[in-house]
Design a protein around this motif. Sequence first.
Motif, mmCIF file in Angstrom:
data_model
loop_
_atom_site.group_PDB
_atom_site.id
_atom_site.type_symbol
_atom_site.label_atom_id
_atom_site.label_comp_id
_atom_site.label_asym_id
_atom_site.label_seq_id
_atom_site.Cartn_x
_atom_site.Cartn_y
_atom_site.Cartn_z
ATOM 1 N N ASN A 102 0.817 -1.222 0.000
ATOM 2 C CA ASN A 102 0.000 0.000 0.000
ATOM 3 C C ASN A 102 0.845 1.265 0.000
ATOM 4 O O ASN A 102 0.351 2.342 0.329
ATOM 5 N N TYR A 104 4.534 3.309 -1.980
ATOM 6 C CA TYR A 104 4.918 3.883 -3.266
ATOM 7 C C TYR A 104 6.373 3.524 -3.584
ATOM 8 O O TYR A 104 7.205 3.438 -2.694
ATOM 9 N N GLY A 121 2.436 4.278 -7.681
ATOM 10 C CA GLY A 121 1.693 3.756 -6.549
ATOM 11 C C GLY A 121 1.636 2.238 -6.604
ATOM 12 O O GLY A 121 1.377 1.659 -7.663
ATOM 13 N N ASN A 122 1.909 1.588 -5.505
ATOM 14 C CA ASN A 122 1.841 0.130 -5.480
ATOM 15 C C ASN A 122 0.391 -0.352 -5.547
ATOM 16 O O ASN A 122 -0.549 0.426 -5.372
ATOM 17 N N SER A 124 -1.886 -1.820 -3.827
ATOM 18 C CA SER A 124 -2.917 -1.651 -2.801
ATOM 19 C C SER A 124 -2.955 -0.229 -2.243
ATOM 20 O O SER A 124 -3.539 0.003 -1.184
ATOM 21 N N GLU A 125 -2.364 0.735 -2.943
ATOM 22 C CA GLU A 125 -2.352 2.124 -2.484
ATOM 23 C C GLU A 125 -3.765 2.708 -2.536
ATOM 24 O O GLU A 125 -4.475 2.557 -3.527
ATOM 25 N N THR A 126 -4.177 3.386 -1.475
ATOM 26 C CA THR A 126 -5.518 3.974 -1.417
ATOM 27 C C THR A 126 -5.519 5.432 -0.955
ATOM 28 O O THR A 126 -6.542 6.111 -1.092
ATOM 29 N N ALA A 131 -2.995 3.830 -7.281
ATOM 30 C CA ALA A 131 -2.511 2.452 -7.383
ATOM 31 C C ALA A 131 -2.184 2.116 -8.835
ATOM 32 O O ALA A 131 -2.992 2.358 -9.739
ATOM 33 N N ASN A 132 -0.986 1.607 -9.076
ATOM 34 C CA ASN A 132 -0.516 1.216 -10.405
ATOM 35 C C ASN A 132 -0.466 2.388 -11.375
ATOM 36 O O ASN A 132 -0.536 2.187 -12.589
#
Length: 205
Positions: A102, A104, A121-122, A124-126, A131-132
């Motif tokens: 979650n 970076y 952003g990885n 599960s980033e919120t 994300a992605n």
Amino acid sequence: LTGNGSFSGSFSGSFFGNGAGLTGVSATAAPAGPNQSIQFNDAGSTSGSANFTFNKSTNLVQITGSTIVTNNLSIGTSLTTSPLTIIGTASPLITIQSTTANSYSNMRFSGSARSYTVGVGNGSETTFGVANEFFIYDDTAGAMRMVVDSTGNVGIGTTSPQYKLDVSGSMRVTTSIDVNGNATISGNATISGNATISGNATISG
């Protein structure tokens, strides 16, 4: 073992000195060696942790913990024209990856009065909804400035672009606009100059 001369043979313990004349140093890691500050490994597997490890069989140096370089650092070259110089044939030359799902994979550029962070952003980033996505984040203002999503859409002022260029806010073009297709404008449009539209134009505003 201490001194400034030459030593040969086998010994255990620590060496203290200025290193003058110290050549041909090699050692084989013991099956259950103790933790050391520096460890030279000649082929065998390293047992016991070390802050600095050189493995002769892999020709790799491993540093555990923080590293401070007070002068220039060069990789793949003897040039030291910058604080960090990297020259090589690999592509990419630098890989930055965070393994926290979650978080970076990013890096920060800091000027005298403003700093920006760029990265990805990885999965599960919120926190920012990137994300992605590749992003440019304004650290000084605490705002996400631009993103590129996994389909290639570019968002300015939005992290969820729905078009190849999706701008949330006002946009100014100082020369000309050529639209080869349909144009849909929801809001006001002020054109000072030429506008060429090859297709339909729908303006709601």
